[in-house]
Design a protein around this motif. Sequence first.
Motif, PDB file in Angstrom:
ATOM      1  N   PHE A  65       0.814  -1.217   0.000  1.00 46.31           N
ATOM      2  CA  PHE A  65       0.000   0.000   0.000  1.00 46.31           C
ATOM      3  C   PHE A  65       0.848   1.268   0.000  1.00 46.31           C
ATOM      4  O   PHE A  65       0.639   2.147  -0.845  1.00 46.31           O
ATOM      5  N   PRO A  66       1.814   1.423   0.921  1.00 49.62           N
ATOM      6  CA  PRO A  66       2.686   2.601   0.800  1.00 49.62           C
ATOM      7  C   PRO A  66       3.478   2.627  -0.490  1.00 49.62           C
ATOM      8  O   PRO A  66       3.804   3.706  -0.997  1.00 49.62           O
ATOM      9  N   LEU A  67       3.792   1.442  -1.040  1.00 49.19           N
ATOM     10  CA  LEU A  67       4.521   1.421  -2.303  1.00 49.19           C
ATOM     11  C   LEU A  67       3.784   2.211  -3.375  1.00 49.19           C
ATOM     12  O   LEU A  67       4.403   2.943  -4.153  1.00 49.19           O
ATOM     13  N   VAL A  68       2.452   2.070  -3.422  1.00 50.91           N
ATOM     14  CA  VAL A  68       1.685   2.722  -4.488  1.00 50.91           C
ATOM     15  C   VAL A  68       1.106   4.063  -4.047  1.00 50.91           C
ATOM     16  O   VAL A  68       0.414   4.725  -4.821  1.00 50.91           O
TER      17      VAL A  68
ATOM     18  N   SER B 210      -1.608  -0.035   5.828  1.00 46.39           N
ATOM     19  CA  SER B 210      -1.409  -1.466   5.597  1.00 46.39           C
ATOM     20  C   SER B 210      -2.281  -1.965   4.451  1.00 46.39           C
ATOM     21  O   SER B 210      -3.469  -1.626   4.370  1.00 46.39           O
ATOM     22  N   ASN B 211      -1.710  -2.774   3.589  1.00 43.22           N
ATOM     23  CA  ASN B 211      -2.483  -3.368   2.503  1.00 43.22           C
ATOM     24  C   ASN B 211      -3.370  -4.494   3.023  1.00 43.22           C
ATOM     25  O   ASN B 211      -4.589  -4.459   2.883  1.00 43.22           O
ATOM     26  N   THR B 212      -2.765  -5.506   3.649  1.00 46.01           N
ATOM     27  CA  THR B 212      -3.564  -6.645   4.125  1.00 46.01           C
ATOM     28  C   THR B 212      -4.463  -6.258   5.283  1.00 46.01           C
ATOM     29  O   THR B 212      -5.608  -6.711   5.371  1.00 46.01           O
ATOM     30  N   GLY B 213      -3.965  -5.437   6.214  1.00 43.00           N
ATOM     31  CA  GLY B 213      -4.719  -5.136   7.422  1.00 43.00           C
ATOM     32  C   GLY B 213      -5.812  -4.110   7.241  1.00 43.00           C
ATOM     33  O   GLY B 213      -6.797  -4.114   7.991  1.00 43.00           O
TER      34      GLY B 213
ATOM     35  N   THR C 140      -3.100  -9.865  -3.758  1.00 41.94           N
ATOM     36  CA  THR C 140      -2.229  -8.870  -4.386  1.00 41.94           C
ATOM     37  C   THR C 140      -0.797  -9.391  -4.301  1.00 41.94           C
ATOM     38  O   THR C 140      -0.523 -10.347  -3.567  1.00 41.94           O
ATOM     39  N   PRO C 141       0.146  -8.789  -5.012  1.00 44.30           N
ATOM     40  CA  PRO C 141       1.530  -9.242  -4.898  1.00 44.30           C
ATOM     41  C   PRO C 141       2.049  -9.147  -3.458  1.00 44.30           C
ATOM     42  O   PRO C 141       1.643  -8.272  -2.690  1.00 44.30           O
ATOM     43  N   CYS C 142       2.926 -10.056  -3.108  1.00 38.92           N
ATOM     44  CA  CYS C 142       3.517 -10.078  -1.771  1.00 38.92           C
ATOM     45  C   CYS C 142       4.324  -8.814  -1.503  1.00 38.92           C
ATOM     46  O   CYS C 142       4.583  -8.012  -2.404  1.00 38.92           O
ATOM     47  N   LEU C 143       4.739  -8.661  -0.252  1.00 38.03           N
ATOM     48  CA  LEU C 143       5.449  -7.459   0.173  1.00 38.03           C
ATOM     49  C   LEU C 143       6.765  -7.321  -0.586  1.00 38.03           C
ATOM     50  O   LEU C 143       7.631  -8.192  -0.488  1.00 38.03           O
ATOM     51  N   PRO C 144       6.961  -6.218  -1.305  1.00 40.10           N
ATOM     52  CA  PRO C 144       8.122  -6.102  -2.192  1.00 40.10           C
ATOM     53  C   PRO C 144       9.419  -5.757  -1.467  1.00 40.10           C
ATOM     54  O   PRO C 144       9.427  -5.059  -0.444  1.00 40.10           O
TER      55      PRO C 144
ATOM     56  N   ARG D  61       3.565  -2.626 -13.210  1.00 41.53           N
ATOM     57  CA  ARG D  61       2.097  -2.539 -13.177  1.00 41.53           C
ATOM     58  C   ARG D  61       1.470  -3.574 -12.255  1.00 41.53           C
ATOM     59  O   ARG D  61       0.268  -3.475 -11.924  1.00 41.53           O
ATOM     60  N   ALA D  62       2.250  -4.561 -11.810  1.00 39.27           N
ATOM     61  CA  ALA D  62       1.680  -5.640 -10.995  1.00 39.27           C
ATOM     62  C   ALA D  62       1.058  -5.118  -9.708  1.00 39.27           C
ATOM     63  O   ALA D  62       0.046  -5.654  -9.231  1.00 39.27           O
ATOM     64  N   TYR D  63       1.653  -4.070  -9.131  1.00 38.98           N
ATOM     65  CA  TYR D  63       1.153  -3.557  -7.858  1.00 38.98           C
ATOM     66  C   TYR D  63      -0.012  -2.583  -8.024  1.00 38.98           C
ATOM     67  O   TYR D  63      -0.559  -2.106  -7.023  1.00 38.98           O
ATOM     68  N   LYS D  64      -0.422  -2.328  -9.265  1.00 38.33           N
ATOM     69  CA  LYS D  64      -1.573  -1.459  -9.466  1.00 38.33           C
ATOM     70  C   LYS D  64      -2.861  -2.068  -8.911  1.00 38.33           C
ATOM     71  O   LYS D  64      -3.825  -1.354  -8.636  1.00 38.33           O
ATOM     72  N   VAL D  65      -2.865  -3.393  -8.739  1.00 37.94           N
ATOM     73  CA  VAL D  65      -4.038  -4.039  -8.161  1.00 37.94           C
ATOM     74  C   VAL D  65      -4.282  -3.534  -6.744  1.00 37.94           C
ATOM     75  O   VAL D  65      -5.419  -3.497  -6.273  1.00 37.94           O
ATOM     76  N   VAL D  66      -3.221  -3.123  -6.047  1.00 39.73           N
ATOM     77  CA  VAL D  66      -3.358  -2.613  -4.677  1.00 39.73           C
ATOM     78  C   VAL D  66      -4.168  -1.319  -4.672  1.00 39.73           C
ATOM     79  O   VAL D  66      -5.150  -1.183  -3.931  1.00 39.73           O
TER      80      VAL D  66
END
Length: 281
Positions: free
Chosen positions: A77-80, A135-138, A210-214, A260-265
């Motif tokens: 989530f912070p990544l994007v 947080s993405n998952t939380g 979504t993709p795992c934590l990068p 683009r993979a993390y755009k799903v987030v």
Amino acid sequence: MTVEAVAAVPTAQPRRASLPMYDFPELRDAHTLLWSALARRMGEAGLDGVPDLLTFDAEPAALWRAPDLFLSQTCGFPLVTSLGGMVKVVATPRYRAPGCNGSRHRGFIVVAADSGVQRLVELRGSRCVINGWDSNTGMNMLRAAVAPLAREGRFFGSVEVSGGHLASLRSVAEGAADVAAIDCVTFAHLSRHRANLAEGVRVLAVTAATPCLPLVTAAATDDDTIAILRAALQAVAASSDLAPIRADLLLDGFDLLPDRAYKVVSGLASQAAAIGYPDLA
């Protein structure tokens, strides 16, 4: 060249590296050994400035923004959102944990083991706890899961912040909260190392994947350094000597995903907003 001149040649100052996202005490030794193997391979490849040791005491969010960041693991989530232009993705780990599929993971929506709740809709008006708003998952995945059930922008009776998945899980297990969404890799680690705590909850539902934590490095890191980083990661993923360490970390390898993979987030956030649920509430 004189001896004095040779001595004056500058050497690269070590940068900082951390692996904070699954940094439980039970995994500290495995993380340390994994980093030692990575650092050794990068040194053998001629890369200067590789830190000998992981940084364990830095605030993760501050280190992600630091110009001397060599390698760390962040949340999708912070990544994007907040890290745009500050980091580059080096690789995405694959984990051997329930809820993972290749380099994708999910959040486990958990309630107390003795809860009578059987469906997400029954949690309307309940007490929710999240590890953090970034947080993405939380948070983000949970928001997407309950968005279709919200009424006038609300679903939960309250939302509290615990500061971490472990604390969220404990809150649900001990009855201080009714529901939380826990990263599935975290849940797998806690099921192994804190079984009594994990047994205090049950998985009610799973979120979208979504993709795992990068794994990320500072945006200024040059392409040659990133190539050496990636080669070292693939080497430790293939090393038979490191198989026990990878097993401790539930680590299956590393993928190189397109940007683009993390755009799903961010897509999950947009979908929730589009149906009138922009904020977890």
